[in-house]
Design a protein around this motif. Sequence first.
Motif, short mmCIF file in Angstrom:
data_model
loop_
_atom_site.label_atom_id
_atom_site.label_comp_id
_atom_site.label_asym_id
_atom_site.label_seq_id
_atom_site.Cartn_x
_atom_site.Cartn_y
_atom_site.Cartn_z
N SER A 91 -18.97 -4.70 17.87
CA SER A 91 -18.34 -4.22 19.09
C SER A 91 -18.93 -2.86 19.41
O SER A 91 -19.73 -2.33 18.64
CB SER A 91 -16.83 -4.12 18.91
OG SER A 91 -16.52 -3.05 18.04
N VAL A 92 -18.52 -2.31 20.54
CA VAL A 92 -18.98 -0.96 20.88
C VAL A 92 -18.57 -0.01 19.77
O VAL A 92 -19.29 0.90 19.39
CB VAL A 92 -18.35 -0.53 22.23
CG1 VAL A 92 -18.63 0.93 22.52
CG2 VAL A 92 -18.92 -1.38 23.35
N LYS A 93 -17.41 -0.27 19.17
CA LYS A 93 -16.82 0.63 18.20
C LYS A 93 -17.33 0.41 16.77
O LYS A 93 -17.53 1.36 16.05
CB LYS A 93 -15.30 0.43 18.26
CG LYS A 93 -14.49 1.35 17.39
CD LYS A 93 -13.02 0.94 17.45
CE LYS A 93 -12.50 0.62 16.08
NZ LYS A 93 -11.39 -0.31 16.03
N SER A 94 -17.49 -0.84 16.36
CA SER A 94 -17.78 -1.07 14.94
C SER A 94 -18.46 -2.41 14.69
O SER A 94 -18.57 -3.24 15.57
CB SER A 94 -16.47 -1.03 14.14
OG SER A 94 -15.64 -2.08 14.57
#
Lengths: 126, 381
Positions: free
Chosen positions: A61-64
């Motif tokens: 994901s964008v985050k992780s």
Amino acid sequence: MKVPDDLKYTEKHEWAKAEGDKVRVGITDFAQHELTDIVYVELPTVGKAYKKGDVLAVVESVKSTSDMFAPVSGTVVEVNKALEERPEAINKDPYGGGWLAVLKVGAPAEMHSLLGPDQYRKHTAK
Amino acid sequence: MLHRTPLYQEHVTMGAHLVEFAGWEMPLSFSGIVSEHEAVRASAGAFDVSHMANIVIRGPNAVEMVSRAFTNDIHRSELGKAKYTHMLTEKGHILDDMIVTRITDDEFLCVANASMRKPVSDVLRALGPEGAVEDISMHCAAIAIQGPKSREIVSRIFGDGAVELKPFWTKFVEIKKEWKVTNGAEGGGHGVAYQHIESGDYVFVSRTGYTGEEGFEIIIPFRAAPALWYEAIKKGEPRAAPIGLGARDTLRLEMGYLLSGQDFHGDRTTLETGYDWVIKWDHDFVGRHALEAQKAAGNYQRFVGLTVEGQKVPRNGYKIMDGGSVVGTVTSGTQSPTLKQGIALGYVDAAAAAPGKALTIDIRGARSAAKVVKPPFVRKK
């Protein structure tokens, strides 16, 4: 948070759906929400055998970056190629268009060891 | 125990995805990281930054204290001027980065990272007499309004005067609103900044931010925060989209801005980050001798940007390779919502740091081609 009644679940937020001698797998609505916008999926290899708990796919994901584990043992017979172009389908429809792979299972009894919808709802409420 | 900002209830009501961050329960996202990111680049977003540390340095020793504490020449700032600076350890390692504003001749306001509130306060306290440092963090809320439409939004709420600020300048702006409220709490502080904010008559507006867009950061009393938040995101036009920490991270990453605790963690010097401009060599700040020695020795790793080919996403801790050799480590990475491409920040050996240099990043055992670039990754339109 959607938890369909006709699926089985793992504590690590995968879902599994029995389809004859095959099992379709993906990540849950809870998981996609935790991951946020999904931008890339490393799909498993068709024809390869995975044991329950093996890393089956990698979801970015964008985050992780998160590993997705095989809910049951089996050989991959189909992967969701559409996710290569549209990985966000997992966010939009985790139990439908966002499925990850179909496994031909060796030990169907493993399905019984997975969580039922009520157990999974309790697990995510913790 | 987790701290909650005065906007916590608003975030819950809006269905925000909440996470723990530096001891605070903060919104990670509202509508989604990518859509929030795009809203800030295209229009405007509002960020709850009430978790940030607000530390006042004041009194007859204040000028001397800030000269010793910070790499930049805060001690020479004009009234109302805000400056980005580093605070170093004796070994020259960055303890934290912060923005420090001169409030009066002998009062400065330091806005530091939430997780570093205590270490930064401790360093400052050790440099001055009793009472010269006041931590007013728990009495102040802060909302950042960022994006091309931020100016219209801030002037809509506070009047045209509030936005007549050059970048890195600040002012107190009178609140002409019915939501003038005070904290009603004791013990916040004695400085001018705190007394102004606490009176409920003023907000502290600075033209600063962490997104690369034009923007404003507004410090207000805790109890006034929900009213400002409401006016920014729900009332009037144009309005700001609420933005969580997820997009805050991708926005700053596209600009190559450092993230405390991730791009440095007590292990990197200002020279390594390439932020040499925040070092003013004509004053005796903590860590100066270590930096002089490092500069003389040369050959230290350099902070660079990397664009990555393919769809895989670089992450903190991944190795950066030049042929078969490890030449560095990624400290931050994501898929840029603007470029739709993997971007990374990290440190590489000096020999591998030239823009245009072709390197690879080891992503789970496979190599992705990467190219050194000088941030920002995204240029303003």
